[in-house]
Every structure is written in C-alpha cells, then in structure tokens.
Design a protein around this motif. Sequence first.
Motif, PDB file in Angstrom:
ATOM      1  N   ASP A  42      39.387  30.030  49.800  1.00  0.00           N
ATOM      2  CA  ASP A  42      38.675  30.116  48.523  1.00  0.00           C
ATOM      3  C   ASP A  42      39.549  29.602  47.379  1.00  0.00           C
ATOM      4  OD1 ASP A  42      36.535  31.159  49.872  1.00  0.00           O
ATOM      5  OD2 ASP A  42      36.968  33.240  49.366  1.00  0.00           O
ATOM      6  N   ARG A  51      40.219  25.736  47.778  1.00  0.00           N
ATOM      7  CA  ARG A  51      38.997  24.999  47.512  1.00  0.00           C
ATOM      8  C   ARG A  51      38.758  24.892  46.001  1.00  0.00           C
ATOM      9  NH1 ARG A  51      34.191  25.165  50.934  1.00  0.00           N
ATOM     10  NH2 ARG A  51      32.597  24.051  49.827  1.00  0.00           N
ATOM     11  N   PRO A  86      34.322  26.380  57.940  1.00  0.00           N
ATOM     12  CA  PRO A  86      33.956  27.783  58.153  1.00  0.00           C
ATOM     13  C   PRO A  86      34.437  28.329  59.492  1.00  0.00           C
ATOM     14  CG  PRO A  86      32.034  26.382  58.412  1.00  0.00           C
ATOM     15  CD  PRO A  86      33.146  25.498  57.922  1.00  0.00           C
ATOM     16  N   VAL A  87      34.745  27.431  60.425  1.00  0.00           N
ATOM     17  CA  VAL A  87      35.273  27.894  61.716  1.00  0.00           C
ATOM     18  C   VAL A  87      36.752  28.248  61.568  1.00  0.00           C
ATOM     19  CG1 VAL A  87      35.789  27.198  64.090  1.00  0.00           C
ATOM     20  CG2 VAL A  87      33.569  26.654  63.083  1.00  0.00           C
ATOM     21  N   ARG A 136      38.138  29.124  58.938  1.00  0.00           N
ATOM     22  CA  ARG A 136      38.124  30.329  58.106  1.00  0.00           C
ATOM     23  C   ARG A 136      38.131  31.603  58.964  1.00  0.00           C
ATOM     24  NH1 ARG A 136      36.396  31.183  52.882  1.00  0.00           N
ATOM     25  NH2 ARG A 136      35.456  33.177  52.379  1.00  0.00           N
ATOM     26  N   SER A 177      33.004  23.669  66.196  1.00  0.00           N
ATOM     27  CA  SER A 177      32.486  23.236  64.897  1.00  0.00           C
ATOM     28  C   SER A 177      30.980  23.405  64.929  1.00  0.00           C
ATOM     29  CB  SER A 177      32.819  21.760  64.654  1.00  0.00           C
ATOM     30  OG  SER A 177      32.009  21.255  63.607  1.00  0.00           O
ATOM     31  N   SER A 178      30.425  23.864  63.827  1.00  0.00           N
ATOM     32  CA  SER A 178      28.967  23.989  63.764  1.00  0.00           C
ATOM     33  C   SER A 178      28.356  22.696  63.227  1.00  0.00           C
ATOM     34  CB  SER A 178      28.572  25.180  62.891  1.00  0.00           C
ATOM     35  OG  SER A 178      29.019  24.969  61.561  1.00  0.00           O
ATOM     36  N   LEU A 179      29.185  21.666  63.070  1.00  0.00           N
ATOM     37  CA  LEU A 179      28.732  20.369  62.549  1.00  0.00           C
ATOM     38  C   LEU A 179      28.078  20.506  61.185  1.00  0.00           C
ATOM     39  CD1 LEU A 179      27.266  18.855  65.852  1.00  0.00           C
ATOM     40  CD2 LEU A 179      29.555  18.527  64.918  1.00  0.00           C
ATOM     41  N   CYS A 180      28.634  21.407  60.370  1.00  0.00           N
ATOM     42  CA  CYS A 180      28.041  21.635  59.049  1.00  0.00           C
ATOM     43  C   CYS A 180      28.390  20.508  58.090  1.00  0.00           C
ATOM     44  CB  CYS A 180      28.492  22.977  58.485  1.00  0.00           C
ATOM     45  SG  CYS A 180      30.193  23.000  57.898  1.00  0.00           S
ATOM     46  N   ALA A 181      29.368  19.685  58.476  1.00  0.00           N
ATOM     47  CA  ALA A 181      29.739  18.485  57.710  1.00  0.00           C
ATOM     48  C   ALA A 181      30.474  18.785  56.401  1.00  0.00           C
ATOM     49  CB  ALA A 181      28.535  17.587  57.443  1.00  0.00           C
ATOM     50  N   ALA A 182      30.906  20.033  56.219  1.00  0.00           N
ATOM     51  CA  ALA A 182      31.705  20.344  55.030  1.00  0.00           C
ATOM     52  C   ALA A 182      32.992  19.513  55.052  1.00  0.00           C
ATOM     53  CB  ALA A 182      32.046  21.828  54.984  1.00  0.00           C
ATOM     54  N   GLU A 235      32.346  15.962  53.917  1.00  0.00           N
ATOM     55  CA  GLU A 235      32.131  15.966  52.472  1.00  0.00           C
ATOM     56  C   GLU A 235      33.453  16.106  51.711  1.00  0.00           C
ATOM     57  OE1 GLU A 235      28.707  18.207  50.065  1.00  0.00           O
ATOM     58  OE2 GLU A 235      30.310  19.553  50.678  1.00  0.00           O
ATOM     59  N   HIS A 269      32.500  15.042  61.129  1.00  0.00           N
ATOM     60  CA  HIS A 269      31.521  15.721  61.987  1.00  0.00           C
ATOM     61  C   HIS A 269      30.892  14.744  62.975  1.00  0.00           C
ATOM     62  CE1 HIS A 269      28.548  14.124  59.145  1.00  0.00           C
ATOM     63  NE2 HIS A 269      27.642  14.380  60.061  1.00  0.00           N
ATOM     64  N   GLU A 270      30.774  13.484  62.569  1.00  0.00           N
ATOM     65  CA  GLU A 270      30.240  12.491  63.503  1.00  0.00           C
ATOM     66  C   GLU A 270      31.226  12.236  64.642  1.00  0.00           C
ATOM     67  OE1 GLU A 270      28.009  10.107  59.965  1.00  0.00           O
ATOM     68  OE2 GLU A 270      28.933   8.868  61.529  1.00  0.00           O
TER      69      GLU A 270
END
Lengths: 477, 239
Positions: free
Chosen positions: A32, A35, A327-328, A330, A366-371, A374, A383-384
């Motif tokens: 946090d 970021r 987030p993983v 984390r 990874s949940s592939l959230c793409a954070a 970004e 993520h790709e």
Amino acid sequence: MAMKIGEKPFFDRVDDALENDFMRNAMASAQDRLRDKKLDATERDDEIGDWEEWRSAGEEIRRHTLENLDYYLDQLSENFAAKGGHVYFAKTAEDANRYIQEVARKKDAKHVTKSKSMVTEEIGLNEALEDVGCHVHETDLAEYILQVDDTDRPSHIVVPSLHKNKEQIRDTFKSKAGYTGTEEPSELTAFARSQLRDVFLEADIGITGCNFAVAESGSISLATNEGNANMVTSYPDTQITVMGMERLVPTWDELDVLINLLSRSAVGQKITTYVTNLTPGVEEDCVDAPKEFHLVILDAGRSNALGTEFQSALHCIRCAACVNVCPVYRQIGGHAYGSIYQGPIGAVLSPILGGYEEYGELPYASSLCAACTEACPVKIPLHEQLIRHRENYVAEQGKPKAGEKLSMKAFGIGASTPSLFQIAVKGAPTFLKPFVKDGSISNGPGPMKPWTAIREFPAPGKDNFRSWFKEHKRGRK
Amino acid sequence: MKVSLFVTCLGELFYQDVAKDVVEVLERLGCEVDLPKGQICCGQPAYNSGYRKDAQKAAKQMIASFEDSEYIVTPSGSCAGMFKEYPGMFKEDKEWQDRAQAVADRTYEFTQFIVNVLGVEDVGAAYTARATYHTSCHMMRLLKEKEAPFKLLENVKGLELLPLENSYDCCGFGGTFAVKMVPISEQMVDEKVRHVEESTADVLIAADGGCLMNIKGRIDRKGKPIEVKHIAQILNSRA
C-alpha cells in the motif's frame, strides 16, 4: 544456492507463507505504501508530465535496445575494453563464477565487499567466492541483514528484507552479531554502519551489480540510496561488475529516461540519492577509483527469451512495480515463489532462466488481473506472458494433470457444440439438485470440490433463459 | 438499434435473472435485442489455462455466431475482453483473424455500450440502498472501461455509492485460479469481503458474473449480511 529459494514444493511454500501473519501484514502495508508513493511520483506528479508518454518512451528504448542487442553489447564491450577494462561474456552462472574466482585468486583476495547484488544472488557468487577462501561482505543494509541472519534470502527485488520487522532484525543482530541496542531503526543502522566501516577499508575487491550499462561510453550506472555502493566501488583497487546481458542502454539520453522510470516506479523517488556512473581508466593521481575493472556480462538463460514471445521480459528494469501491485504476492510474499525473482516478473522470468521443471507452477500463481501489466513502466505485457508460459507448460507432455487436459478437451467440444451445451444447460438443475440446499451448493461433486471448499456455488437457475427470451419476444410482437 | 446479446455461459446457467434484466434495460433504451443461437462460452477458461487449441474451438463458435451482428453486447467485462483477444489467437490464420477482428470491433460490455454507444448515463432506475462497487480487473484493465458503470450508478435514484478500499485489487476469482490456487484465492477474496464490510455497504455491485460468483460465494459461506447484485439488476430496478 543461487536463483532457487528453498527445496519445498510450491504449495508447501504457499502454506508456510499463509501461516506467517506477520509477514503477510508487512507485505500488505508495504504494498500500500509503495503503491501510493509510486503514484505520487508518476501519474500524480505534475512535474513529470504525461506518465503514459514516459512509459511509451521506456518501452521503445527497451525494445530498440533488445532488438539490437548484439550491436550494443559489442559497442559496450569495445568501449569498456578500449578504456582499459576487462570484459568477460559468461554463458552460464558457472562461467561467471569461475571467471570471478580466477580474478580473486590472482589478486590473492581475502575480503570482498558487495553492493547491488541481485544478479550475483542469481548466480550464487558468494558461495563460489567462499570456496576460494574469500570473505564476502554484503554492504547494502537489507542484504547485510540477510547475510547476518545465516544467509536468509531476498523476498523482494528492491526491498530484499521486506519480510523482517525491526524487532526481528534486532534479535538477529543480538544473537548473531553481538548487538546490544534497541529496535530503533537509526540505532540498528548505526550498528550496521559501524560493522561495515572496517570492512570497506580492508576489501581487496569490490563487486557490484549494474542497473544499466551505457554502450556509447562503456560505463556502468548504479542507482542507489545508501552510499555504500560508492564505498564498494572506490576503495578496492579491483572492481568487478556483473550485469545481465540485457541491462544496457545505447546512450546517456536513454539512461536519463530509464533512471527516471526506475526511481519513480521502484520507490516513488524522483531520483535516487546517488546515481553513480563508472568507466574504466583512471587519471594518474586519482585515488578513489579502481585500477582494474572487470565487467562480467551474463547470459545464464536470458538468450532463451531472445527472438521469442518472451523477449520483452528482458525489457525489465527490476523496479518491482509489478510486485508492488500483485494481489498474489500481497498474500504469499516473496519466498513462496521459490526464486529470487518474485511476483509477476518472477513468475515470467524464473521459468525462462530456470526452466519449467523447476518453475512451471509459477505462471499459475496469478489471477491474470493484469495489475502488473498496468504498472510496468516499460509496458511488458506480463499477464499475457503468463498465459504464454501456461500454453508452453501444457504443450510439454504430461506436465499438467491428465484430468485437466481431458476436461479442457471436453470444454473445447462443449464450447463449440451448441446442442451439447443446451443439454448441459437443461440438465444442470436436475443433475445438481441433490447437492442444492437453500439455493446454493456447499459441498459440490467432483471438479466443484475445490470451489466449494471455501465458497458456496450457485444453484443453476430453474428457468431456461432461451425459452424465456422466445416467450418475451413473442409477447412484444 | 439492433443489438445481439451474448448472454455468457454463467448468465445462461446461473444468472438468468441478470440476463433478463439486461434485455429489459436495452429494450427500454430503444434497442431491438436478438439472441444469436450458436453462442456458448467465450473460451476464457481454456485460454487462460494455457489450452489455446481448445479455446480456439470456442472462439470460432462465437465468431461464427456473432459475425452478422451489428453490435454485440454482453453483461461481462471479462467476456467482452476475451472477444478482444480473439484476433491475437489466430495469428497464423489470416481468414479467421479477420473474422475475429470484425467481431471484436463490435463488442461492448453492457454498461460501456449504454454510456459510450447509446450516449445514455441515466437509465431512469431507482434503487434505495447503501452500495459499493467492485471494479472487475478485466473490465478495468483489458477492456479499459473504468467510468461507464460509475456514470450509470451515480444516476440511480436512492442509491448511495460508497468507496471501496483497495478497489483495484483482484477478488481472487481469476477463472481457474480460484480452483487451482484455493488457499491464495481464499485470502484474496477474504480481503475483498473485509473491505466490502468496512465500506458499510449493504449491497455489493459488480459487472462481471465471475467476480460476483466468487465474492458472493464467500460472503454466503461466511454468513455475512451483504447482498450481491449485478449492475443490470440495479439498472432495471424501478421505484
């Protein structure tokens, strides 16, 4: 010991991490904080202008450099050598270690000081040097802490001892280094400084990593905050820099852009306290520069990515911006990844450098959230690339469980055969009826088990949407 | 305006009520909605798990089903995002790549379509509640649609929209991630639920069936008194 951290299987490491509440809280609050600081220095910073333009510039510089890697490596090594430096291209970690051991032997070195040592961590250089009788001294505060703690391993690319708090550091210093003070950070730092002062003076060789090397001038560049790297590079007569073969820029202009991207993305600083640029060759009366300068340029699996869909993974400038938003990461921290490269970039890079046998599970963490994608200041499509790794992993015979392969095959058939899908839609409520209680499923059969282990599964709706839609359309006519 | 609904596999199997709400909202806004027959699933479960060939089968089925459509609208940012991936899946097959591109170009997530294509920000809905909104990752980052749902929700009468701490963090669904990495997913969804609770909202709204299924599944398992709604259910509510 090298890139790999620990011997346990991935899920055991995850379990260990999830039980470590202190570590997890530390990770979450650090994320946090980092970021927020990053946003202050990038998207929210008026001075720098359009951050997206900076990212595009960074991406373009990295792409251009990697696409012309042979040219710039040649230029770098020629310029470095022309100024009296020694360049060694190491194909493997072992090659690099052997070369550095040889330099240490020739110098009859007893003490080696180190700084900025991510890549030397990757190749396990400390052990190699100890094998030839050298005492190796880590001088970055975080690396020093890890070394004192019986060589604990980094859990973060930029903040290697993020998993330890000040009380733990106090206890480590007390039990292993004779410290008698409190957990006050300033006191702890003063202790480390006093311990390291003599070390700097007696070092025979200084070893650093390299943030970037400048091809046009044959220089290496270090972005640091502690000042110790300057001690490492100025006291000993012999200096060795180890760099990944991708860590270079064409000219000082590109260095300018990348240092901005790095400092701002990594720790939210506009620039690090020191940006030290070193070139071999010293004036006659210069006293604070090494007389002998070696540059070890390391492949160690990096060329596996060249010319492939993973080439852009080599664009990475090791800022850890992706780690700081993942987030993983984390939840599980750095050690669970089993590699000194953690988080999304670790999950992409580790299989490239170390293979799927060792790191094939990481791309699934990874949940592939793409954070990550970004956040990346040089726009690596992280993520790709995780999906591409999964495709490769699946293509390697027998790697994923046979059941999964079969169910995906079934998925392919089901998802391309409308009549089958309609049978499933119509049959689901009846099939699942025995498991439904109060409108949801708490204990699902077969493949639903892992889902319902922690969550309710929705009961299939009773209505058939297509029938409703037909009726609805008829009613509207 | 003619609109083809891609109802999604989750919509068809579990969330028929949401699908009905989508149809009704679109019709109220003057759209003529059809439901192309051959549609099934966008293929994301296979694609994201590394089974590209199996995903291609699903993709071809969807492309063939929707290529005659003027607009393709779906109540899932993630599935819409998957349609946008299709051209990249057929790099070695020019014909399918072109067909994929044509479909991708005409695909919109439900709220994105209402705001950006229809140019409507107030659908005349009324729903009295204290709510918070979960910004699904794929909608935000793959589809790059960050504003449309908020614009629409701000104009819902009676709805008080509360901020959600760390709203940018994934809920832990991630398709097969939720079942492959259960212990990690559990911690992620728990953190999400904790933030929802801390927001003091009574209702959690989202625009993606996957996230909803995950968060609601965890909320219900823990017996929390929080309702979970798809945004279409809110937008189709009347005073």
